[in-house]
Design a protein around this motif. Sequence first.
Motif, mmCIF file in Angstrom:
data_model
loop_
_atom_site.group_PDB
_atom_site.id
_atom_site.type_symbol
_atom_site.label_atom_id
_atom_site.label_comp_id
_atom_site.label_asym_id
_atom_site.label_seq_id
_atom_site.Cartn_x
_atom_site.Cartn_y
_atom_site.Cartn_z
ATOM 1 N N CYS A 1 0.851 -1.177 0.000
ATOM 2 C CA CYS A 1 0.000 0.000 0.000
ATOM 3 C C CYS A 1 0.891 1.233 0.000
ATOM 4 O O CYS A 1 1.564 1.519 0.999
ATOM 5 C CB CYS A 1 -0.916 -0.003 1.227
ATOM 6 S SG CYS A 1 -1.879 1.505 1.458
ATOM 7 N N VAL A 2 0.901 1.953 -1.110
ATOM 8 C CA VAL A 2 1.712 3.151 -1.244
ATOM 9 C C VAL A 2 0.820 4.378 -1.104
ATOM 10 O O VAL A 2 -0.160 4.527 -1.836
ATOM 11 C CB VAL A 2 2.450 3.181 -2.592
ATOM 12 C CG1 VAL A 2 3.248 4.476 -2.724
ATOM 13 C CG2 VAL A 2 3.373 1.978 -2.722
ATOM 14 N N VAL A 3 1.167 5.238 -0.182
ATOM 15 C CA VAL A 3 0.431 6.476 0.060
ATOM 16 C C VAL A 3 1.268 7.642 -0.429
ATOM 17 O O VAL A 3 2.448 7.750 -0.092
ATOM 18 C CB VAL A 3 0.093 6.644 1.550
ATOM 19 C CG1 VAL A 3 -0.783 7.882 1.764
ATOM 20 C CG2 VAL A 3 -0.591 5.398 2.093
ATOM 21 N N SER A 4 0.678 8.501 -1.221
ATOM 22 C CA SER A 4 1.403 9.641 -1.766
ATOM 23 C C SER A 4 0.536 10.889 -1.697
ATOM 24 O O SER A 4 -0.662 10.826 -1.457
ATOM 25 C CB SER A 4 1.841 9.371 -3.209
ATOM 26 O OG SER A 4 0.724 9.149 -4.047
ATOM 27 N N GLY A 5 1.169 12.037 -1.920
ATOM 28 C CA GLY A 5 0.468 13.303 -1.880
ATOM 29 C C GLY A 5 0.905 14.155 -0.704
ATOM 30 O O GLY A 5 2.035 14.055 -0.233
ATOM 31 N N LYS A 6 0.003 14.997 -0.233
ATOM 32 C CA LYS A 6 0.296 15.879 0.892
ATOM 33 C C LYS A 6 0.196 15.083 2.185
ATOM 34 O O LYS A 6 -0.893 14.764 2.652
ATOM 35 C CB LYS A 6 -0.676 17.058 0.902
ATOM 36 C CG LYS A 6 -0.430 18.046 2.027
ATOM 37 C CD LYS A 6 0.929 18.700 1.912
ATOM 38 C CE LYS A 6 1.137 19.735 3.016
ATOM 39 N NZ LYS A 6 2.477 20.357 2.944
ATOM 40 N N ILE A 7 1.349 14.789 2.769
ATOM 41 C CA ILE A 7 1.421 13.956 3.965
ATOM 42 C C ILE A 7 2.398 14.552 4.958
ATOM 43 O O ILE A 7 3.560 14.784 4.626
ATOM 44 C CB ILE A 7 1.872 12.520 3.625
ATOM 45 C CG1 ILE A 7 0.937 11.880 2.604
ATOM 46 C CG2 ILE A 7 1.940 11.679 4.898
ATOM 47 C CD1 ILE A 7 1.477 10.599 2.017
ATOM 48 N N TRP A 8 1.928 14.787 6.165
ATOM 49 C CA TRP A 8 2.840 15.095 7.248
ATOM 50 C C TRP A 8 3.156 13.816 8.024
ATOM 51 O O TRP A 8 4.304 13.556 8.359
ATOM 52 C CB TRP A 8 2.267 16.175 8.178
ATOM 53 C CG TRP A 8 3.267 16.646 9.191
ATOM 54 C CD1 TRP A 8 4.272 17.536 8.978
ATOM 55 C CD2 TRP A 8 3.363 16.231 10.549
ATOM 56 N NE1 TRP A 8 5.000 17.716 10.125
ATOM 57 C CE2 TRP A 8 4.466 16.929 11.115
ATOM 58 C CE3 TRP A 8 2.644 15.358 11.349
ATOM 59 C CZ2 TRP A 8 4.855 16.760 12.437
ATOM 60 C CZ3 TRP A 8 3.020 15.190 12.673
ATOM 61 C CH2 TRP A 8 4.111 15.889 13.203
ATOM 62 N N SER A 9 2.128 13.030 8.276
ATOM 63 C CA SER A 9 2.320 11.727 8.885
ATOM 64 C C SER A 9 1.104 10.858 8.598
ATOM 65 O O SER A 9 0.007 11.364 8.376
ATOM 66 C CB SER A 9 2.545 11.837 10.392
ATOM 67 O OG SER A 9 1.372 12.281 11.052
ATOM 68 N N ILE A 10 1.317 9.567 8.585
ATOM 69 C CA ILE A 10 0.231 8.610 8.481
ATOM 70 C C ILE A 10 0.018 8.041 9.878
ATOM 71 O O ILE A 10 0.830 7.254 10.369
ATOM 72 C CB ILE A 10 0.543 7.491 7.481
ATOM 73 C CG1 ILE A 10 0.872 8.092 6.111
ATOM 74 C CG2 ILE A 10 -0.628 6.516 7.388
ATOM 75 C CD1 ILE A 10 1.307 7.075 5.081
ATOM 76 N N VAL A 11 -1.062 8.458 10.501
ATOM 77 C CA VAL A 11 -1.303 8.083 11.884
ATOM 78 C C VAL A 11 -1.504 6.577 12.012
ATOM 79 O O VAL A 11 -0.899 5.916 12.855
ATOM 80 C CB VAL A 11 -2.513 8.844 12.453
ATOM 81 C CG1 VAL A 11 -2.776 8.446 13.896
ATOM 82 C CG2 VAL A 11 -2.292 10.345 12.344
ATOM 83 N N THR A 12 -2.362 6.045 11.165
ATOM 84 C CA THR A 12 -2.672 4.626 11.185
ATOM 85 C C THR A 12 -2.798 4.117 9.761
ATOM 86 O O THR A 12 -3.369 4.791 8.904
ATOM 87 C CB THR A 12 -3.989 4.340 11.943
ATOM 88 O OG1 THR A 12 -3.916 4.890 13.262
ATOM 89 C CG2 THR A 12 -4.246 2.843 12.042
ATOM 90 N N MET A 13 -2.270 2.940 9.511
ATOM 91 C CA MET A 13 -2.489 2.238 8.255
ATOM 92 C C MET A 13 -3.192 0.930 8.570
ATOM 93 O O MET A 13 -2.795 0.219 9.494
ATOM 94 C CB MET A 13 -1.183 1.975 7.521
ATOM 95 C CG MET A 13 -0.444 3.228 7.103
ATOM 96 S SD MET A 13 0.954 2.892 6.002
ATOM 97 C CE MET A 13 0.084 2.458 4.494
#
Length: 121
Positions: free
Chosen positions: A22-34
Amino acid sequence: QVQVVESGGGLVHPGGSLRLSCVVSGKIWSIVTMGWYRQVPGLQREFIAAMASGGGSNYAEFAKHRFSISRDNAKNTGYLQIDSLKPEDTAVYYCNANVRKYAGRPSEDYWGQGTQVTVSS
């Protein structure tokens, strides 16, 4: 804009293994939970496992033995390892990312389009 893209699904024989990404992209400061979910025709979307940014994880009861969740925070990427696949594991597997776009601001959920896992002999 935040994008979530799953990959790694496919057709596998019973007893085989898959590693979903699972690749997350874009405006991200942090991913709290995946988190990972799955859905089969006629049923509600089912929770599998989730992992917080610090590494703490939660698993559904059915997933505690054969499923393993992990994440690489530096790459904004999550993984789901599935071993000893069974026909009943056949489903569309979805990734959920709870993303904080700015420091100190509320986070929001984003979903991918899903990746098909088919377990068949």
